[in-house]
Design a protein around this motif. Structure first.
Motif, PDB file in Angstrom:
ATOM      1  N   THR A  63       4.902  41.166  16.785  1.00  0.00           N
ATOM      2  CA  THR A  63       4.386  42.166  15.695  1.00  0.00           C
ATOM      3  C   THR A  63       5.415  42.094  14.093  1.00  0.00           C
ATOM      4  N   GLY A  64       4.837  42.705  13.309  1.00  0.00           N
ATOM      5  CA  GLY A  64       5.675  43.101  11.995  1.00  0.00           C
ATOM      6  C   GLY A  64       6.930  43.966  12.588  1.00  0.00           C
ATOM      7  N   ASN A  65       7.224  44.524  13.431  1.00  0.00           N
ATOM      8  CA  ASN A  65       8.095  45.406  13.571  1.00  0.00           C
ATOM      9  C   ASN A  65       9.555  44.755  13.906  1.00  0.00           C
ATOM     10  N   GLY A  66       9.638  43.536  13.992  1.00  0.00           N
ATOM     11  CA  GLY A  66      11.057  42.370  14.201  1.00  0.00           C
ATOM     12  C   GLY A  66      11.295  42.078  15.351  1.00  0.00           C
ATOM     13  N   ASN A  67       9.554  42.088  16.206  1.00  0.00           N
ATOM     14  CA  ASN A  67      10.126  40.913  17.860  1.00  0.00           C
ATOM     15  C   ASN A  67       9.902  39.751  17.482  1.00  0.00           C
ATOM     16  N   ASP A  68      10.607  38.388  17.127  1.00  0.00           N
ATOM     17  CA  ASP A  68      11.072  37.364  16.686  1.00  0.00           C
ATOM     18  C   ASP A  68      10.729  36.587  18.737  1.00  0.00           C
ATOM     19  N   GLY A  89      -2.125  45.016   9.856  1.00  0.00           N
ATOM     20  CA  GLY A  89      -1.401  46.041  10.258  1.00  0.00           C
ATOM     21  C   GLY A  89      -2.875  47.901  10.280  1.00  0.00           C
ATOM     22  N   SER A  95       0.111  40.500   6.112  1.00  0.00           N
ATOM     23  CA  SER A  95       0.548  40.164   6.728  1.00  0.00           C
ATOM     24  C   SER A  95       0.654  38.174   7.007  1.00  0.00           C
ATOM     25  N   HIS A 145       7.987  34.194  13.458  1.00  0.00           N
ATOM     26  CA  HIS A 145       8.109  36.084  13.376  1.00  0.00           C
ATOM     27  C   HIS A 145       7.703  36.035  12.540  1.00  0.00           C
ATOM     28  N   GLY A 149       2.286  44.123   8.669  1.00  0.00           N
ATOM     29  CA  GLY A 149       2.143  45.355   9.775  1.00  0.00           C
ATOM     30  C   GLY A 149       1.415  44.292  11.186  1.00  0.00           C
ATOM     31  N   ASN A 151      -0.119  41.578  13.870  1.00  0.00           N
ATOM     32  CA  ASN A 151      -0.002  41.070  15.420  1.00  0.00           C
ATOM     33  C   ASN A 151      -0.442  39.955  15.691  1.00  0.00           C
TER      34      ASN A 151
END
Length: 161
Positions: A63-68, A89, A95, A145, A149, A151
């Motif tokens: 997700t764009g929240n940083g969970n690479d 998003g 994205s 990555h 926003g 997924n």
């Protein structure tokens, strides 16, 4: 005249094959030493073992929240990426999906795919078309990555050949 000439050529080739080229013909007709690793199938074909190994290196819902997702792909010559579960998003939000190689404290961009655009929305076919080819990645640690926003769910496969 032609029939006589053809007959002379045929007789000459038989004589040369039986005398001068006898050893070369005998060597060419030798039995091949092959190991069969399985029985014949219904069509009479021999199953051949593939020399390369393909392995699932990892899966993640990015997700764009940083969970690479970071994977050591150094043992593999190429990788392939499969995707599913893509979503944008929000309305008008862009994205992207990036593959980054990390070597000696440096970051190298391998690929970037914009899968959600502000004007066109979700571009799932574009992503799948871009990911059909393998990436050459010998000796690399890779980071996957999502920017923005959106997924995306990925599976990364490595191949040793």
């Amino acid at each position: 005249m032609r029939a006589f000439l053809v007959a002379v050529i045929v007789v000459a080739s038989l004589v040369l094959g039986a005398t001068v080229f006898r050893e070369q013909i005998a060597l060419a007709a030798q039995v091949v030493d092959a190991t069969i690793i399985g029985p014949l199938d219904a069509g009479g074909n021999v199953r051949v073992r593939e020399q390369a190994v393909t392995q699932l290196l990892g899966t993640a819902a990015l997700t764009g929240n940083g969970n690479d997702l970071t994977i050591d792909a150094s043992a593999f010559k190429t990788i392939r990426v499969a995707v599913s579960g893509m979503s944008c998003g929000g309305a008008g939000e862009s994205s992207n999906f990036t593959i980054i190689a990390m070597e000696e404290n440096k970051v190298w961009a391998i690929d970037r795919i914009d899968f959600c655009t502000a004007s066109g929305g979700l571009q799932s076919e574009l992503v799948r078309a871009r990911l059909r080819d393998a990436y050459d990645t010998p000796g690399r640690v890779l980071n996957f990555h999502v920017g923005g926003g959106g997924n995306i769910e990925i599976a990364v496969f490595g191949r040793t050949n």
